[in-house]
Design an enzyme around this catalytic site. Sequence first.
Site, PDB file in Angstrom:
ATOM      1  N   ARG A  26      14.606 -12.356  -2.062  1.00  0.00           N
ATOM      2  CA  ARG A  26      14.822 -12.638  -3.474  1.00  0.00           C
ATOM      3  C   ARG A  26      16.142 -13.373  -3.642  1.00  0.00           C
ATOM      4  O   ARG A  26      17.119 -13.064  -2.958  1.00  0.00           O
ATOM      5  CB  ARG A  26      14.889 -11.336  -4.295  1.00  0.00           C
ATOM      6  CG  ARG A  26      13.545 -10.703  -4.594  1.00  0.00           C
ATOM      7  CD  ARG A  26      12.706 -11.533  -5.562  1.00  0.00           C
ATOM      8  NE  ARG A  26      11.438 -10.884  -5.872  1.00  0.00           N
ATOM      9  CZ  ARG A  26      10.318 -11.039  -5.155  1.00  0.00           C
ATOM     10  NH1 ARG A  26      10.305 -11.826  -4.102  1.00  0.00           N
ATOM     11  NH2 ARG A  26       9.216 -10.418  -5.525  1.00  0.00           N
ATOM     12  N   HIS A  30       9.074 -20.733  -3.163  1.00  0.00           N
ATOM     13  CA  HIS A  30       8.627 -19.320  -3.118  1.00  0.00           C
ATOM     14  C   HIS A  30       7.192 -19.224  -2.593  1.00  0.00           C
ATOM     15  O   HIS A  30       6.267 -18.857  -3.330  1.00  0.00           O
ATOM     16  CB  HIS A  30       8.738 -18.667  -4.516  1.00  0.00           C
ATOM     17  CG  HIS A  30       8.702 -17.168  -4.461  1.00  0.00           C
ATOM     18  ND1 HIS A  30       9.389 -16.370  -5.347  1.00  0.00           N
ATOM     19  CD2 HIS A  30       8.059 -16.314  -3.628  1.00  0.00           C
ATOM     20  CE1 HIS A  30       9.166 -15.093  -5.056  1.00  0.00           C
ATOM     21  NE2 HIS A  30       8.356 -15.037  -4.014  1.00  0.00           N
ATOM     22  N   GLU A  71      14.678 -18.711 -10.559  1.00  0.00           N
ATOM     23  CA  GLU A  71      13.433 -19.473 -10.358  1.00  0.00           C
ATOM     24  C   GLU A  71      12.723 -19.742 -11.678  1.00  0.00           C
ATOM     25  O   GLU A  71      12.685 -18.858 -12.528  1.00  0.00           O
ATOM     26  CB  GLU A  71      12.491 -18.669  -9.444  1.00  0.00           C
ATOM     27  CG  GLU A  71      12.927 -18.721  -8.009  1.00  0.00           C
ATOM     28  CD  GLU A  71      12.036 -17.891  -7.097  1.00  0.00           C
ATOM     29  OE1 GLU A  71      10.866 -17.647  -7.427  1.00  0.00           O
ATOM     30  OE2 GLU A  71      12.539 -17.479  -6.045  1.00  0.00           O
TER      31      GLU A  71
END
Length: 328
Positions: free
Chosen positions: A243, A290, A272
């Site tokens: 993350r 991602h 993000e």
Amino acid sequence: MPTRKPKVIVTRKLPDSVETRMRELFDAELNLTDEPLSRKALIEAVGRCDVLASTITDRIDSALIEKAGENLKLIANFGAGVDHIDVAAANAKGIIVTNTPGVLTEDTADLTLTLMMATLRRVIEGANAVQAGEFTGWAPTWMLGRRITGKRLGIVGMGRIGSAVARRAKAFGLQIHYHNRKPVSHLVADELEATYWDSLDQMLARVDIVSVHAPATPASFHLLSGRRLKLLQPHAIVINTARGSLIDEESLTELLAQGKIAGAGLDVFEQEPRINPKLLKLPNAVLLPHMGSATVEARVDMGEKVIINIKTWMDGHRPPDRVIPQML
Ligand code: 8YV
């Protein structure tokens, strides 16, 4: 538990086979456009569903949980990480939260190794050079990267994914070092020939590659802070498939730009889908959107897990992947 089929609101488009099965088993409301639900639409959804099948693009904070109707009893997340869900607030309201661990471990570990190799061996730079017509012939000193074999890899967080990364890395001749809340079992440590570091700071100063694999919690926010990133050697690279919040992205960007860290391979970002514009311009940063679990197989298995969690709850059993806040 309702005697009718439960109303399951699915916030994003899922693989076709998963959606088909959901339609068969539940009163499923699917998201055919795949646009993330707006805050207004999410509030409306939690007000009238029995189960919310969420993803990382839904911010399920305590204010949203406040708005949940009395029927909402389960948030079945499509994904392993639940940092976008206030699990404690949900539990306090009698709502169970489940996730999809295990089925994306190997794929995420594969992508982690891909990023290590792409960063050390300048794979993206090389591919871009070919496409730009800059390959005018082999040259002894062009496109030199760094050797993988023999380097010291520091894994931060030796859970499922960290261990899967370690197994792969060992096969590539890397020496495994790790920092974790506690050492792994002797069996695993012996198999991986892994060295445990109680002090993250000391490990960071001695490794060539650092790869983070801890869950995102308030305690792990900026685990790789500016201060810690400065402990790395100038030839070191940083890999993140966990993350964005685990690393101070602004400090990392500065250190990369100044050549105080040699490179970074990042699949996740702090805000993000926004990425620091300075980071986007750095040739020594390999950036991916991602996609750690983005294989057909993982996404179908994740969907299956969501279904199993909903189905067991619906049948009056304890869902297998219940998230227990104390374990995060
Ligand atoms: C998922 C992930 O694709 O599972 C996770 O925690 O980061 C990703 O691999 C995403 O979370 C889906 O919600």
